[in-house]
Design a protein around this motif. Sequence first.
Motif, short mmCIF file in Angstrom:
data_model
loop_
_atom_site.label_atom_id
_atom_site.label_comp_id
_atom_site.label_asym_id
_atom_site.label_seq_id
_atom_site.Cartn_x
_atom_site.Cartn_y
_atom_site.Cartn_z
N MET A 1 46.71 51.06 47.75
CA MET A 1 46.07 49.60 47.83
C MET A 1 44.45 49.61 48.33
O MET A 1 43.78 50.31 49.16
CB MET A 1 46.53 48.80 48.98
N ARG A 2 43.91 48.95 47.22
CA ARG A 2 42.23 49.17 47.18
C ARG A 2 41.60 47.98 48.04
O ARG A 2 40.69 47.86 48.75
CB ARG A 2 41.53 49.32 46.01
N THR A 3 42.23 46.44 47.66
CA THR A 3 41.72 45.43 48.11
C THR A 3 42.69 44.29 48.02
O THR A 3 43.60 44.47 47.33
CB THR A 3 40.54 44.96 47.09
N ILE A 4 42.58 43.31 48.75
CA ILE A 4 43.44 42.21 48.73
C ILE A 4 42.52 41.23 48.55
O ILE A 4 41.47 40.69 49.46
CB ILE A 4 44.34 41.99 50.05
N LEU B 1 51.74 35.97 45.35
CA LEU B 1 51.03 37.10 45.28
C LEU B 1 51.12 38.05 44.06
O LEU B 1 52.35 38.28 43.85
CB LEU B 1 51.42 38.20 46.66
N SER B 2 50.14 38.62 43.53
CA SER B 2 50.12 39.55 42.47
C SER B 2 49.54 41.00 42.87
O SER B 2 48.92 41.09 43.52
CB SER B 2 49.26 39.05 41.48
N ILE B 3 50.23 41.96 42.09
CA ILE B 3 49.75 43.18 42.17
C ILE B 3 49.18 43.63 40.88
O ILE B 3 49.83 43.49 39.84
CB ILE B 3 51.02 44.04 42.34
N VAL B 4 48.10 44.15 40.75
CA VAL B 4 47.47 44.40 39.66
C VAL B 4 47.08 46.12 40.06
O VAL B 4 46.59 46.45 40.99
CB VAL B 4 46.18 43.83 39.01
N GLY B 5 47.22 46.77 38.65
CA GLY B 5 46.61 48.24 38.61
C GLY B 5 47.48 49.03 37.47
O GLY B 5 47.99 48.43 36.88
N PRO B 6 46.44 50.12 37.22
CA PRO B 6 46.82 50.76 35.95
C PRO B 6 48.34 51.30 35.85
O PRO B 6 49.10 51.48 36.79
CB PRO B 6 46.08 52.00 36.14
N SER B 7 48.57 51.53 34.58
CA SER B 7 49.96 52.04 34.33
C SER B 7 50.28 53.08 35.32
O SER B 7 49.38 54.14 35.32
CB SER B 7 50.22 52.16 32.98
N GLY B 8 51.61 53.38 35.84
CA GLY B 8 51.67 54.49 36.72
C GLY B 8 51.38 54.48 38.04
O GLY B 8 51.51 55.61 38.69
N CYS B 9 50.92 53.54 38.75
CA CYS B 9 50.21 53.44 40.09
C CYS B 9 51.19 53.11 41.10
O CYS B 9 51.10 52.83 42.18
CB CYS B 9 49.04 52.48 40.03
N GLY B 10 52.59 52.87 40.43
CA GLY B 10 53.55 52.67 41.34
C GLY B 10 54.01 51.05 41.69
O GLY B 10 54.80 50.84 42.53
N ALA C 1 35.55 45.25 38.39
CA ALA C 1 34.76 46.23 39.03
C ALA C 1 35.57 47.20 39.60
O ALA C 1 35.30 48.45 39.51
CB ALA C 1 33.56 45.65 39.67
N ILE C 2 36.68 46.98 40.52
CA ILE C 2 37.46 47.55 41.17
C ILE C 2 38.22 48.63 40.30
O ILE C 2 38.31 49.81 40.72
CB ILE C 2 38.22 47.08 42.33
N LEU C 3 38.79 47.79 39.57
CA LEU C 3 39.88 48.45 38.59
C LEU C 3 39.18 49.74 37.72
O LEU C 3 39.45 50.51 37.33
CB LEU C 3 40.55 47.56 37.76
N GLN C 4 37.81 49.06 37.13
CA GLN C 4 37.21 50.06 36.17
C GLN C 4 36.73 51.23 36.81
O GLN C 4 36.97 52.46 36.13
CB GLN C 4 35.77 49.27 36.01
N ASP C 5 36.29 51.40 38.26
CA ASP C 5 35.91 52.67 38.84
C ASP C 5 37.16 53.32 38.76
O ASP C 5 37.08 54.51 38.46
CB ASP C 5 35.90 52.16 40.42
#
Length: 279
Positions: free
Chosen positions: A235-238, A56-65, A267-271
């Motif tokens: 958490m936005r989406t799995i 399982l991977s977690i992706v997200g911008p820097s500083g999101c925890g 698309a989700i990250l870009q938002d």
Amino acid sequence: MRQETTVHDGAAAEETGAGTTPDISFNHVGKRFFKKGKPFQALGDAHFDVQPGEFLSIVGPSGCGKSTLLNITAGLMKPSSGDVRYKGEPVTEVNTDVGYMTQADTLLPWRTVRQNIAVPLEIRHSPRAERGDRIDEMVEKVGLKEFGNHYPAELSGGMRKRVLLARTLIYQPETLLMDEPFGALDAQLKLVLQQELLRLWAEAGTTIMFVTHDLAEAVTLSDRVVVVSSRPGTMRTIKTIDIPRPRAVFDVRFNDRFRELQQELWAILQDDMMEGGEM
Ligand SMILES: Nc1ncnc2c1ncn2[C@@H]1O[C@H](COP(=O)(O)OP(=O)(O)O)[C@@H](O)[C@H]1O
Ligand SMILES: [Mg+2]
């Protein structure tokens, strides 16, 4: 074919293995820190499970925890709200069943490759007689047979990552936490190490929770990808990565489904980034 679940409906467990105890479960986990005396919410409301043997991977911008979430999972930090369970038991102290490959390069410069890999065996007082064989096996697995007696300063960035990985794997942890392990490497080397990681994962049946800010990497490697948005990390989406295995890490990116998934996640990250996050 497309499977997408929002995290708050608790559907993750049903989706990947009803009836089994998850390896890790996050139950509305939040973390508050204080900056200049003021509280701020670093991690919002992490609520999902990681199943045995899952990648399982977690992706997200820097500083999101992301690192905060791994620290809490390893028992190095306590959540401010909610709780984390490991194989059904609450995590209340340092969890020695997990191997944790942190973001920092923590090799000891005065020790050789072999001596660095030996550290966890020494800490756990494993019998001295067995150590040599286990280290032999491990350096071979990560492709460093010729470099066992070299010092970290004599190694390339990729080799150092291999040593860190070997040191994490030597105790055969059932679960592996990895924090942007290939972040600083060039693109080609990254592919080589990703392929090796997939091979080691498949061989050992380890559960992996992998943090990255590289979407292609997350899609290439994972069974599921959790997208986290910033401020506070929510958490936005799995998303289930329904690309067959075994995967060849170079070829998989030419797969139509790969592109589709990458676009959907982007698309989700870009938002989120338009709203002020940063990668
Ligand atoms: N021990 C700490 N004390 C105070 N603030 C922290 C601490 N650890 C992390 N933070 C803050 O929490 C936020 C999330 O950090 P982190 O989990 O490292 O994010 P990521 O790994 O996604 O880049 C950041 O704003 C960071 O500065
Ligand atoms: Mg981090």
